[in-house]
Design an enzyme around this catalytic site. Structure first.
Site, PDB file in Angstrom:
ATOM      1  N   TYR A  42       0.864  -1.192   0.000  1.00  0.00           N
ATOM      2  CA  TYR A  42       0.000   0.000   0.000  1.00  0.00           C
ATOM      3  C   TYR A  42       0.894   1.234   0.000  1.00  0.00           C
ATOM      4  O   TYR A  42       1.723   1.396   0.913  1.00  0.00           O
ATOM      5  CB  TYR A  42      -0.913  -0.018   1.234  1.00  0.00           C
ATOM      6  CG  TYR A  42      -1.730  -1.291   1.311  1.00  0.00           C
ATOM      7  CD1 TYR A  42      -2.917  -1.409   0.598  1.00  0.00           C
ATOM      8  CD2 TYR A  42      -1.286  -2.377   2.058  1.00  0.00           C
ATOM      9  CE1 TYR A  42      -3.647  -2.584   0.629  1.00  0.00           C
ATOM     10  CE2 TYR A  42      -2.011  -3.560   2.103  1.00  0.00           C
ATOM     11  CZ  TYR A  42      -3.191  -3.657   1.384  1.00  0.00           C
ATOM     12  OH  TYR A  42      -3.903  -4.832   1.410  1.00  0.00           O
ATOM     13  N   TYR A  43       0.702   2.094  -1.007  1.00  0.00           N
ATOM     14  CA  TYR A  43       1.609   3.227  -1.196  1.00  0.00           C
ATOM     15  C   TYR A  43       1.153   4.480  -0.445  1.00  0.00           C
ATOM     16  O   TYR A  43       0.875   5.516  -1.036  1.00  0.00           O
ATOM     17  CB  TYR A  43       1.804   3.491  -2.695  1.00  0.00           C
ATOM     18  CG  TYR A  43       2.616   2.387  -3.345  1.00  0.00           C
ATOM     19  CD1 TYR A  43       4.015   2.450  -3.386  1.00  0.00           C
ATOM     20  CD2 TYR A  43       1.991   1.260  -3.873  1.00  0.00           C
ATOM     21  CE1 TYR A  43       4.759   1.425  -3.944  1.00  0.00           C
ATOM     22  CE2 TYR A  43       2.726   0.227  -4.435  1.00  0.00           C
ATOM     23  CZ  TYR A  43       4.109   0.322  -4.467  1.00  0.00           C
ATOM     24  OH  TYR A  43       4.851  -0.704  -5.019  1.00  0.00           O
ATOM     25  N   LEU A  66       2.749   6.021   3.269  1.00  0.00           N
ATOM     26  CA  LEU A  66       3.824   5.613   4.186  1.00  0.00           C
ATOM     27  C   LEU A  66       3.304   5.039   5.516  1.00  0.00           C
ATOM     28  O   LEU A  66       2.464   5.639   6.173  1.00  0.00           O
ATOM     29  CB  LEU A  66       4.770   6.782   4.472  1.00  0.00           C
ATOM     30  CG  LEU A  66       6.091   6.306   5.094  1.00  0.00           C
ATOM     31  CD1 LEU A  66       7.023   5.747   4.031  1.00  0.00           C
ATOM     32  CD2 LEU A  66       6.770   7.408   5.879  1.00  0.00           C
ATOM     33  N   HIS A  67       3.823   3.888   5.866  1.00  0.00           N
ATOM     34  CA  HIS A  67       3.499   3.253   7.142  1.00  0.00           C
ATOM     35  C   HIS A  67       4.710   2.467   7.624  1.00  0.00           C
ATOM     36  O   HIS A  67       5.552   2.050   6.826  1.00  0.00           O
ATOM     37  CB  HIS A  67       2.265   2.346   7.015  1.00  0.00           C
ATOM     38  CG  HIS A  67       2.385   1.335   5.918  1.00  0.00           C
ATOM     39  ND1 HIS A  67       2.059   1.605   4.607  1.00  0.00           N
ATOM     40  CD2 HIS A  67       2.833   0.045   5.933  1.00  0.00           C
ATOM     41  CE1 HIS A  67       2.283   0.533   3.866  1.00  0.00           C
ATOM     42  NE2 HIS A  67       2.760  -0.428   4.648  1.00  0.00           N
ATOM     43  N   VAL A  68       4.790   2.308   8.941  1.00  0.00           N
ATOM     44  CA  VAL A  68       5.947   1.643   9.554  1.00  0.00           C
ATOM     45  C   VAL A  68       5.440   0.445  10.351  1.00  0.00           C
ATOM     46  O   VAL A  68       4.409   0.519  11.019  1.00  0.00           O
ATOM     47  CB  VAL A  68       6.674   2.644  10.491  1.00  0.00           C
ATOM     48  CG1 VAL A  68       7.816   1.957  11.238  1.00  0.00           C
ATOM     49  CG2 VAL A  68       7.205   3.840   9.697  1.00  0.00           C
TER      50      VAL A  68
HETATM   51  O1  G7M Z   1       4.190  -2.653   3.940  1.00  0.00           O
HETATM   52  P1  G7M Z   1       2.928  -3.300   3.425  1.00  0.00           P
HETATM   53  O2  G7M Z   1       2.142  -2.377   2.519  1.00  0.00           O
HETATM   54  O3  G7M Z   1       3.182  -4.609   2.826  1.00  0.00           O
HETATM   55  O4  G7M Z   1       2.073  -3.584   4.729  1.00  0.00           O
HETATM   56  C1  G7M Z   1       0.746  -3.243   4.927  1.00  0.00           C
HETATM   57  C2  G7M Z   1       0.303  -3.803   6.267  1.00  0.00           C
HETATM   58  O5  G7M Z   1      -1.024  -3.376   6.524  1.00  0.00           O
HETATM   59  C3  G7M Z   1       0.298  -5.325   6.324  1.00  0.00           C
HETATM   60  O6  G7M Z   1       1.087  -5.758   7.402  1.00  0.00           O
HETATM   61  C4  G7M Z   1      -1.177  -5.681   6.461  1.00  0.00           C
HETATM   62  O7  G7M Z   1      -1.396  -6.820   7.280  1.00  0.00           O
HETATM   63  C5  G7M Z   1      -1.754  -4.439   7.099  1.00  0.00           C
HETATM   64  N1  G7M Z   1      -3.170  -4.228   6.765  1.00  0.00           N
HETATM   65  C6  G7M Z   1      -3.730  -4.406   5.547  1.00  0.00           C
HETATM   66  N2  G7M Z   1      -5.050  -4.073   5.621  1.00  0.00           N
HETATM   67  C7  G7M Z   1      -5.972  -4.120   4.500  1.00  0.00           C
HETATM   68  C8  G7M Z   1      -5.323  -3.678   6.895  1.00  0.00           C
HETATM   69  C9  G7M Z   1      -6.507  -3.208   7.545  1.00  0.00           C
HETATM   70  O8  G7M Z   1      -7.603  -3.074   6.978  1.00  0.00           O
HETATM   71  N3  G7M Z   1      -6.357  -2.881   8.862  1.00  0.00           N
HETATM   72  C10 G7M Z   1      -5.170  -3.010   9.531  1.00  0.00           C
HETATM   73  N4  G7M Z   1      -5.135  -2.692  10.816  1.00  0.00           N
HETATM   74  N5  G7M Z   1      -4.049  -3.463   8.926  1.00  0.00           N
HETATM   75  C11 G7M Z   1      -4.120  -3.787   7.624  1.00  0.00           C
END
Ligand code: G7M
Length: 330
Positions: free
Chosen positions: A266-267, A269-271
């Site tokens: 997902y583009y 930014l998150h950590v």
């Molecule tokens: O870095 P990357 O984009 O791969 O990580 C995205 C993170 O968001 C993953 O660890 C997912 O498990 C988490 N994630 C994805 N979704 C759709 C959700 C959501 O709806 N709620 C939460 N709390 N985490 C999510």
């Protein structure tokens, strides 16, 4: 005995997640979702499996593709880890069936009361082709992405919006979903973020602690966008994230792995904050970049991530991989 259970501020009923109600999930998608923890009719009882996307015996997880009321759905079923504080109860209320006995060795099938046999269930519905592909077991290939590759292949790909929708991220930032799960928020528009449990974590034990910090700033897609200008944001996430996890879960920073993914799914930014020792999916060297390293790299070179060549794996069916192939980069 060490207390490895998660400290709760709310009652256990309230924090019980029930991911498997189709109607509720759709409401979640649109409105953000109340009714978390409520029990209702099991809409997954009508789930029709079309195929098994992956099975992992070690992680005790199966991912299925199928239909829920004529809509494509992905269902992830996972056995949950043990929690030390419930062990006495598990033994008291269970039956034991002997499998074999030999000298001092014996194996049994222990039937615990249903309460202790919870299966963490994640539902994606309606699921797109991208979701079905994401959860399918696939071969991976290493990609080398130069600065030029990023500008000519990856960036146009991200901007084409062929990547996953960020709706769930905006729901969190706008307090339309997962509001009651927020562990900490710094509302500052430049350096602020929301810290909450990743949906992979059931929050019942800290052994597999997994939280994510989602930044309030809207214009940072990934590691590639970071420059020294973002250092106050990154330092803030690291310090306040670690402090909050210490206060809330009694886990010191020496027990935490704090990192960003490149490529992320997902583009925005998150950590990621995961417990050291927990083999969290995606925490390997090929994809995870420690936040402390990112901070140091930007301190020594403000344009570090703009200029350097990045390496990461892409899966067989990943559209970005096709773009690299079309460009003759693989
Ligand atoms: O870095 P990357 O984009 O791969 O990580 C995205 C993170 O968001 C993953 O660890 C997912 O498990 C988490 N994630 C994805 N979704 C759709 C959700 C959501 O709806 N709620 C939460 N709390 N985490 C999510």
């Amino acid at each position: 005995m060490a207390d490895t259970t998660v400290k709760r501020e709310r009652g256990s009923e309230e924090t019980n997640e029930l991911h498997c109600e189709v109607k509720k999930t759709k409401v979640d998608d649109n409105n953000g979702g109340d009714g978390v923890g409520a029990k209702s009719q099991n809409a997954l009882s009508g789930f029709k499996t079309s195929n098994v996307l992956s099975v992992n015996a070690r992680e005790k997880r199966i991912v299925l593709h199928g239909k829920v009321a004529d809509e494509d759905a992905v269902v992830i079923l996972e056995k949950t880890p043990f929690t030390e504080d419930t062990m006495d109860q598990v033994f008291k209320g269970s039956t034991l069936k002997l499998d074999m006995k030999n000298y001092i060795y014996s194996t049994y099938q222990l039937q615990a009361s249903p309460h202790y046999n919870e299966i963490k269930t994640t539902l994606v519905c309606p699921a797109t082709e991208k979701h079905i592909s994401k959860y399918k077991h696939q071969e991976s290939f290493f990609v080398e992405e130069t600065k030029k590759d990023y500008e000519t292949i990856t960036l146009p790909f991200i901007e084409d919006q062929t990547t996953f929708s960020l709706e769930w991220v905006y729901n969190i930032l706008q307090k339309k979903a997962e509001v009651e799960r927020i562990v900490y928020e710094d509302p500052d528009p430049d350096t602020g973020f929301i810290l909450l449990p990743d949906f992979k974590w059931n929050q019942k034990q800290v052994d597999d602690l997994y939280l994510i910090a989602i930044v309030h700033r809207m214009n940072i897609r990934s590691l590639r966008d970071l420059t020294a200008e973002h250092l106050p944001l990154l330092v803030n996430i690291l310090q306040k994230g670690q402090m909050t996890i210490l206060e809330r879960y009694s886990l010191p920073s020496s027990k935490l792995r704090v990192y960003l993914h490149y490529q992320p799914s997902y583009y925005h930014l998150h950590v990621h904050f995961t417990k050291l020792g927990y083999d969290a999916p995606g925490c390997g060297v090929e994809r995870a970049h420690l936040l402390s390293d990112v901070i140091q790299n930007l301190q020594s070179d403000p344009q570090y991530y703009k200029n350097r060549t990045m390496y990461f794996p892409l899966r067989e069916e990943d559209k970005l991989l096709s773009k690299f192939k079309e460009a003759g980069r693989l």
